[in-house]
Write an enzyme that holds these catalytic residues in place. Structure first.
Site, short mmCIF file in Angstrom:
data_model
loop_
_atom_site.label_atom_id
_atom_site.label_comp_id
_atom_site.label_asym_id
_atom_site.label_seq_id
_atom_site.Cartn_x
_atom_site.Cartn_y
_atom_site.Cartn_z
CD GLN A 1 102.06 -30.29 28.24
OE1 GLN A 1 102.09 -31.48 27.89
NE2 GLN A 1 102.82 -29.37 27.69
CB CYS A 2 98.09 -34.46 33.71
SG CYS A 2 99.58 -35.31 33.26
CB THR B 1 75.58 -22.74 22.23
OG1 THR B 1 76.84 -22.75 21.58
CG2 THR B 1 74.66 -23.71 21.53
CB THR C 1 80.43 -24.25 26.68
OG1 THR C 1 80.54 -24.41 25.27
CG2 THR C 1 79.02 -24.52 27.12
CG ASP C 2 83.69 -22.34 22.72
OD1 ASP C 2 83.31 -23.50 22.97
OD2 ASP C 2 83.56 -21.81 21.60
CB SER D 1 85.52 -17.43 20.73
OG SER D 1 85.07 -18.75 20.79
N1 ASP Z 1 81.03 -21.02 20.69
C1 ASP Z 1 80.04 -21.07 21.73
C2 ASP Z 1 80.44 -20.08 22.81
O1 ASP Z 1 81.32 -20.36 23.57
C3 ASP Z 1 79.95 -22.46 22.27
C4 ASP Z 1 78.94 -22.66 23.36
O2 ASP Z 1 78.31 -21.77 23.89
O3 ASP Z 1 78.76 -23.83 23.75
O4 ASP Z 1 79.89 -19.03 22.88
#
Ligand code: ASP
Length: 346
Positions: free
Chosen positions: A282-283, A17, A93-94, A63
């Protein structure tokens, strides 16, 4: 540190992002090039650093991140290790916590900062968090101690107000600027008016050894996530996944699983087929305490290894790394029970 007085930092821009712009037709965000990103942060020039960059071509949404991309990042770090004081990886971030975990294992004997950051809002947006994250990441990558040694000697995630150990981090929020957290380990630094390092939490080793990068990663691993409705057929199907060598079993609470005979039998049979099964809770906070309940104890009796308080992201990438080393099942099991680079509290 190099002999030069100006810190030398290499930025590796992978996408995410932070560098995205809106597609005028679909209106969804898509990765864009590095020049756009840097043009949006003129303040960088105020830092008296020598900054160079390498960018993924094309930059990707995280992703799409794969072990081959981790290898590419590691190659750039190794090829430039002596020329730079620190590295900043810009990343979506993903899957950031997976990349941070994988790199922490791959970059053996790392003695320089590898700071991974990104943002929740694109850097071109008025309220972006990307500008601050990028600048703080650069400052952390350049930070040294009183001896002139790098302050951070590990892979870490910088996001908003905190620096976290990479292999202890998890993405906690799809909305908040403070998107990451390490639920079982303190922050490495708090970011406020200044950058306050938590020296006791930072990774330190006695001997300084040359960087050694492990490029082989074995992807014959998978997650098996329990739910109260899991059936014998589903469990057996997953445990019989063709070619699988390692399974991260995501269990309830303190590492507990159903005590039905069919469950225990199926898991035991998989262990006997030489599949390494790692028990991870899983916690979001706490870890596996196999002896606490009969349900955990029974699972442990099948030969499942305890993951203690390791994150899922670190667990699966550690398995890729250990199998990639070509170790025997017994050795993989043994190393899963050890902390290699601060990924688990024992
Ligand atoms: N879908 C984006 C990614 O992981 C989300 C992000 O960067 O926050 O590339």
């Amino acid at each position: 540190m190099s002999n030069q007085s100006r810190p030398r930092i290499l930025i590796i821009y992978t996408g995410g992002t932070i560098g995205m712009i809106e597609n005028p037709v679909t209106r969804s965000l898509q990765p864009f090039d590095f020049t756009h990103l840097i043009d949006n942060v003129p303040k960088i020039r105020k830092l008296d650093y020598d900054i160079e960059n390498i960018q993924f071509n094309p930059p990707i949404d995280s992703s799409d991140m794969s072990p081959q991309h981790w290898v590419d990042i590691a190659r750039h770090i190794e090829a430039n290790y002596d020329r730079f004081d620190g590295f900043v990886v810009l990343h979506g971030t993903d899957t950031m916590a997976y990349t941070a975990s994988a790199l922490s294992f791959m970059l053996e004997n790392l003695h320089k900062p590898v700071i991974i950051t990104g943002s929740q809002l694109p850097i071109g947006e008025v309220r972006t968090d990307g500008e601050e994250n990028l600048i703080t990441a650069l400052q952390i990558a350049a930070a040294t101690d009183m001896m002139g040694e790098p302050m951070v000697r590990e892979v870490a995630i910088l996001f908003e107000n905190y620096l976290w150990r990479g292999n202890r981090s998890t993405k906690m929020s799809a909305d908040n600027f403070n998107a990451f957290k390490s639920n079982n380990y303190p922050s490495l630094a708090k970011i406020g008016l200044g950058i306050h390092f938590n020296e006791e939490a930072l990774w330190r080793v006695q001997a300084k050894r040359p960087l050694k990068v492990q490029y082989e990663l074995d992807t014959a691993v998978m997650f098996l996530d329990l739910n109260p409705g899991i059936t014998e057929a589903v469990l057996r199907h997953q445990l019989s996944t063709p070619g699988i060598k390692g399974i991260v079993l995501k269990t309830f609470g303190a590492g507990n699983a159903p005590t039905y005979a069919w469950f225990t039998e199926a898991v035991k049979e998989a262990v006997e087929r030489d599949i390494v099964i790692l028990n991870v809770t899983q916690c979001v906070n706490g870890g596996v305490h196999a002896k606490m309940y009969m349900s955990g104890n029974q699972l442990a009796s099948t030969g499942v290894v305890s993951g203690h308080d390791i994150t899922s992201e670190a667990a699966i990438t550690k398995m890729m790394y250990l199998f990639g080393l070509g170790l025997s099942t017994a050795e993989v099991r043994r190393y899963l029970e050890c902390s290699l680079c601060g990924e688990v509290s024992l």
